[in-house]
Motif scaffolding. Structure first.
Motif, short mmCIF file in Angstrom:
data_model
loop_
_atom_site.label_atom_id
_atom_site.label_comp_id
_atom_site.label_asym_id
_atom_site.label_seq_id
_atom_site.Cartn_x
_atom_site.Cartn_y
_atom_site.Cartn_z
N ASP A 1 0.82 -1.22 0.00
CA ASP A 1 0.00 0.00 0.00
C ASP A 1 0.86 1.27 0.00
OD1 ASP A 1 -2.23 -1.62 -0.03
OD2 ASP A 1 -2.88 -1.16 2.01
N PRO A 2 1.82 1.37 -0.94
CA PRO A 2 2.73 2.53 -0.91
C PRO A 2 2.00 3.83 -1.21
CG PRO A 2 3.01 1.27 -2.95
CD PRO A 2 2.09 0.46 -2.05
N GLY A 3 2.37 4.87 -0.49
CA GLY A 3 1.87 6.21 -0.77
C GLY A 3 0.40 6.42 -0.52
N LEU A 4 -0.22 5.56 0.27
CA LEU A 4 -1.68 5.64 0.41
C LEU A 4 -2.12 6.94 1.06
CD1 LEU A 4 -4.24 4.01 -0.12
CD2 LEU A 4 -3.95 2.90 2.07
N ASP A 5 -1.45 7.37 2.12
CA ASP A 5 -1.85 8.62 2.77
C ASP A 5 -1.68 9.82 1.83
OD1 ASP A 5 -2.66 7.51 5.18
OD2 ASP A 5 -0.73 7.81 6.16
N ALA A 6 -0.57 9.85 1.10
CA ALA A 6 -0.34 10.94 0.15
C ALA A 6 -1.38 10.92 -0.96
CB ALA A 6 1.07 10.85 -0.43
N ALA A 7 -1.71 9.73 -1.43
CA ALA A 7 -2.73 9.63 -2.49
C ALA A 7 -4.08 10.14 -2.00
CB ALA A 7 -2.84 8.17 -2.94
N ARG A 8 -4.39 9.87 -0.73
CA ARG A 8 -5.68 10.35 -0.19
C ARG A 8 -5.70 11.87 -0.06
NH1 ARG A 8 -6.66 5.14 3.57
NH2 ARG A 8 -7.98 4.08 2.06
N GLU A 9 -4.57 12.48 0.23
CA GLU A 9 -4.52 13.94 0.24
C GLU A 9 -4.77 14.50 -1.16
OE1 GLU A 9 -1.18 15.25 3.53
OE2 GLU A 9 -0.51 14.55 1.58
N ALA B 1 -16.19 9.65 0.00
CA ALA B 1 -14.79 9.79 -0.35
C ALA B 1 -14.05 10.33 0.86
CB ALA B 1 -14.63 10.74 -1.55
N THR B 2 -12.73 10.34 0.78
CA THR B 2 -11.88 10.78 1.88
C THR B 2 -12.34 12.12 2.45
OG1 THR B 2 -10.08 9.78 0.63
CG2 THR B 2 -9.47 11.20 2.47
N GLY B 3 -12.41 12.21 3.78
CA GLY B 3 -12.71 13.48 4.43
C GLY B 3 -11.60 14.48 4.16
N LYS B 4 -11.98 15.67 3.72
CA LYS B 4 -10.96 16.62 3.25
C LYS B 4 -10.87 17.86 4.13
CE LYS B 4 -9.17 15.84 -0.33
NZ LYS B 4 -8.04 14.93 -0.67
N GLN B 5 -11.33 17.79 5.36
CA GLN B 5 -11.27 19.00 6.19
C GLN B 5 -10.06 19.02 7.12
OE1 GLN B 5 -14.90 19.79 8.24
NE2 GLN B 5 -15.90 20.51 6.38
N GLY B 6 -9.30 17.95 7.17
CA GLY B 6 -8.20 17.93 8.13
C GLY B 6 -6.93 17.40 7.49
N GLU B 7 -6.45 16.28 8.04
CA GLU B 7 -5.18 15.71 7.62
C GLU B 7 -5.13 15.44 6.11
OE1 GLU B 7 -4.23 12.26 9.88
OE2 GLU B 7 -2.57 11.66 8.58
N PHE B 8 -6.28 15.14 5.50
CA PHE B 8 -6.26 14.69 4.10
C PHE B 8 -6.75 15.76 3.12
CE2 PHE B 8 -6.25 10.92 6.74
CZ PHE B 8 -5.10 10.31 6.28
N HIS C 1 -16.07 -0.14 8.93
CA HIS C 1 -15.13 -0.48 7.85
C HIS C 1 -15.13 0.62 6.79
CE1 HIS C 1 -13.62 -4.69 8.36
NE2 HIS C 1 -14.56 -4.72 9.27
N ALA C 2 -16.32 1.08 6.40
CA ALA C 2 -16.39 2.13 5.38
C ALA C 2 -15.67 3.39 5.88
CB ALA C 2 -17.84 2.45 5.04
N ALA C 3 -15.94 3.78 7.12
CA ALA C 3 -15.33 5.01 7.65
C ALA C 3 -13.81 4.89 7.70
CB ALA C 3 -15.89 5.31 9.03
N ALA C 4 -13.32 3.67 7.94
CA ALA C 4 -11.88 3.48 8.00
C ALA C 4 -11.20 3.76 6.66
CB ALA C 4 -11.56 2.05 8.46
N PHE C 5 -11.94 3.66 5.56
CA PHE C 5 -11.37 3.97 4.24
C PHE C 5 -11.33 5.48 3.96
CE2 PHE C 5 -13.25 -0.34 2.82
CZ PHE C 5 -12.02 -0.98 2.81
N LEU C 6 -11.91 6.27 4.85
CA LEU C 6 -12.14 7.69 4.52
C LEU C 6 -11.22 8.65 5.26
CD1 LEU C 6 -16.03 7.60 4.58
CD2 LEU C 6 -14.51 7.19 2.64
N GLY C 7 -10.31 8.13 6.08
CA GLY C 7 -9.43 9.01 6.83
C GLY C 7 -8.86 8.28 8.02
#
Lengths: 244, 244, 244, 244, 244, 244
Positions: free
Chosen positions: C79-87, C218-225, D102-108
């Motif tokens: 799972d390389p770069g997963l956190d960066a990809a989510r940002e 989709a990824t929450g975009k208000q904080g870390e991501f 599980h779903a929330a874990a994919f989002l941040g």
């Protein structure tokens, strides 16, 4: 630059072990550093049980209480009395199990501890958990050689080396931690034989103690580790009472 | 005694920050030690996201790959590329978040981290867990000052000091860890103001790197951290390919 | 209903593996879904170390950055770069180790991972812990077949099946997770032979990515991501700089 | 492609809630999928205690036992009877708390749960731990609206939205999980208002159940979750006895 | 001093096992204590699966609901329905797995559980974690003797003793916990043979239940464990409805 | 039935506190049980630091070593010397923090500890973790009343009650644990005022010690807690040496 004095305290009362611990510390100490290796005036000849450990602490704390050290090392792998020593001293205090595990954590993902008696492995695991290395410490193994026999048993080196080899196989570790202050001499030999880093706690604690002095860091004294409140002490331990 | 060379790598490309990191390292380095402060030829000007961190790593690894260092320090509080650096180097490698947290662990039961931007606090907590300090790290707090503004914002010192004070109250910690290589200069001042030990990771990593050299310890190379297998690399990163 | 485009990114540069990953994804994708299987223009031919993984990330992120995907899959078991990809992405991103472990968690109390090289098992365990499956992941086992040999080694299927069988015995697991994108083809065969569910991460990530699209999550975009702050990038990675 | 039948079981006996759960599931189900929303013939009208939950399980298991489903969803946020259902069914079974987390874990990195009554928060925390999300679940918050009042209380939407807003502030989470099957309708509205992803467990469980069917994965049946041994049952629950 | 009545509830419907559980409880009960051993009117003849456990709970709760007990014991090693029982009863409630593990925790650092069927070991580990004994419970081992065969199989004693011996070797435990109410009679014999403390949960729960009565302590009723809210129940479980 | 003798050891040297501890124990002891309340001949007048605790242990162990007790209680909330006492004694040994936390665990999901000085809260948290109650122990709160002032400060009751009330609000706990042997008298009063169960460790340890005697269980003596090896002791602690 003023002289740095590291007081390395062997908490048992066996002078020959104190001398050998002092040698191990001096081997790694920096140019400007003086190592003072001492042992208490009272307590057990070796530490091989919770009972021995508990009874070593008063003597250890009397050494901690003496003035003049830039830092203290508690040189028994059970790290006896470490919290109490941190309350008492204004200088930093490091235990050799603590130091060895911290050092091993810098060397890979997991380490194995090889120690003396099986009955002490529970304490080593306890410490690994307390220091945060419950995951990294993959096994604690004993070779059933009593502490004081480490100095005299001619088979000790071979037995311990073999125990380390099996620990590496079982645990898949990146490094070995030797779990007794009396094993310091074996460190480089076992490392050369097995091809993995082998950590001796006395050496590790000595250089980390120097490090904290160099960083001008010491125990935080505003909360749990402030100097203990003064109070009356009764009986033969009355000399241990602190006064304001 | 041969010269010890500690290569302190600022993984961002801002030369003024590299210079200030070098000064912080030299302040604590021992007499026989040379500090070489460098930064990569490619990558971001500062590291404030997982994205920046990921893109800083190729440049960082190129610095790790150069010969001659007795030990390496990765001088960004996200400890980017640390596992890869340990594979690549035969000398020991220490990250500044790792070093700062290890140092703080010797100073009491709990510590608080004070860092730059809120968006980086998740990474700091991640590292605390990975290093085994999930319990000891009682809080990660941000002061919302961007990394490069640390050098220029005249209010930075006061804002950070105040954030540290509130962190101590909230968390009941024994020590503070400053969560950015750019905060090294503030360390002793905040400690004097607040009366608690304050840890700078650059200084901590420098002395711990020296310590490992003195202990003749380096990353275990028989398993996960052996030199990576050689293979073809394509495109602009082709120069990073290892050959046997 | 608009078309759903799942971009499945093989982070290594081996086109034949990208093709096979694409086939695995298309086998499970729903009727209205298009799978786009791609690999980066730069980076390692296979990922078998932390070093390879770090150098695969810039190329991976360039693929994430392209417009048009409803969701992204990172198709390497580290799972390389997963956190960066989510940002970086506004669309959801799922890693195949993450997806496989989530899927296995629905199938019983414990699972075993069977992967390629022993040196990568530490990363797999790391991920299991990070995703919350430290307890459920009962063992990570390697069969010592390099990634690219999976396509060519005629013994691979038998060796991997046997490793799975032994893992089940040792770990008492309810399911197997195959720990490499190159093992996707083996999934149903091993399941039929051993009588337990066997999870391939590429397939699992594809259907879970579709699921998130269907859920409009989709990824929450208000904080870390949140999207990373724009800034200067220097050198050959300058094209990776984000601009506001 | 054969029809996929997802049986969504509301474990309480309130038909209007069953209908609304069915609508939530159908909204996200794929083109080839039939949702069958059912509730038991016996048990409590709503589930607001461990007692209600325990008494809902026999009726739930009777629904699980009926033939014909490709997968089952247990549509109460306490995930009652999930382990027993997995033993009983050959098709996969997913709980809505499980699916939502599980779903929330994919989002941040972290999520907050907002649920009905304070007395049920302990169960939600328990489940978070059991599923491996003890770290990611940063808080479980209640709005003190009883389950059946969700359908009728005109203030419910505003109260729950406000509770979500405060949870985000307190917990610093990336996503919200709504902790009751009766809250499914509120999901997109709260997400639009607060700007963060909001997860409804009924929808999440439905798509994940379809996902498992698509992956041809079901509970491992060789160990703990094999069909229970047949035996005598006494009294009014005698019809629940399994026979070989 | 008023009479103390301990209601010991065998949650299965096998009267001979209820009688033997009653004998085990009476053997350790104090002079002023009356033991009432009962079993439900409905449910499974033995508990060997999550399914059996779930179906045993309604009958169990009917026994809990009857007036007059000073404390309740749930005498099945899966501790079925414990949370619900604590909501329902004003008197304290203790499960036998819970009691046995608490007792074993007083006897050393680690214990091993020896139980009936392998398929129940997951539940035992679950409980160990839930009660806080995840570390102390070093292994859960099965001897593959069905619950009701414990009373009749002449080889049971030898098989179980041998399983305990091997568990001690593997786990290095200080004590054994017998994982089935039907094993109570074997306790002292195995202890005498193996030289370690062996804990029977029925006896342990009985004395701990008496202890709580003596301490005038019972479940806290201001939060999660308050009496469940009254509501309508439908179908054959309607008699279980609580009314205000 | 032979007489059961519970030796309750106050590890400080303040006789009035010993007397009050004895009363608390006798209040809950069963009909056939004799409580012997003692304190050491040497050590601190109260225990308010790690230092006091360490120096209380030799005197405590001398009391443990005396013959004749059916079980021992260590009546200081830091549970000093517990591991050593378990090695030394053949009879069971229970600490009052241990007993109180075990009792509270039977009463709900979470408990709060209210103790004397803030500097001792770290030790209480440490013990909660060590005993497995890291999750259940939701907070450790201090009221800043020194141990010996509990007997004399007329405001103590009101201050402690108020601290308990705030702890319940903050922590959402089901029960309170009073964190000092000197608080035993306050237990029932605070419980009546606040409507939650309140646990005193002296009473809890006394009944649990009796329970173990009734169960014929004592510390496992085949491993870590076997009688310590005999050896030479030097200096004023020489009388503590064990001989074979």
């Amino acid at each position: 630059m003023t002289t740095v004095l590291i007081r390395v305290i062997n908490p048992n009362t066996t002078a020959s072990m104190t001398a050998s611990i002092g040698r191990a510390a001096r081997t790694v100490a920096g140019p400007g550093t003086v190592v003072e290796a001492v042992n208490p005036a009272t307590g057990p000849a070796s530490i091989e049980s919770h009972y021995d450990e508990a009874l070593a602490v008063p003597g250890l704390l009397a050494e901690i209480r003496r003035e003049g050290a830039s830092a203290h090392v508690v040189a028994c792998f059970g790290d006896p009395g470490l919290d109490a020593a941190r309350e008492l001293a204004s200088a930093p205090v490091i235990g050799i199990a603590e130091a060895a595990m911290h050092a091993a954590a810098f060397l890979g993902r997991g380490f194995s501890v090889v120690t003396t008696l099986a009955r002490t492995t529970g304490r080593a695991r306890d410490l690994a958990h307390a220091y945060g290395f419950g995951e990294r410490c993959r096994g604690v193994h004993s070779c059933e050689i009593p502490v004081l026999a480490l100095e005299t048993d001619p088979a000790a080196r071979a037995v311990i080396t073999e125990r380390c080899r099996r620990a590496l196989e079982t645990d898949g570790s990146d490094a070995i931690v030797l779990g007794c202050a009396g094993m310091a001499d074996l460190c480089s030999g076992i490392s050369a034989t097995l091809g993995v880093p082998v950590v001796d706690g006395v050496a590790a604690a000595t250089v980390f103690a120097e490090s904290l002095v160099r960083l001008r860091l010491a125990t935080g004294k505003q909360g749990e580790f402030a100097l203990p409140p003064a109070k009356a002490y009764t009986g033969i331990l009355a000399p241990w009472a602190l006064v304001q």
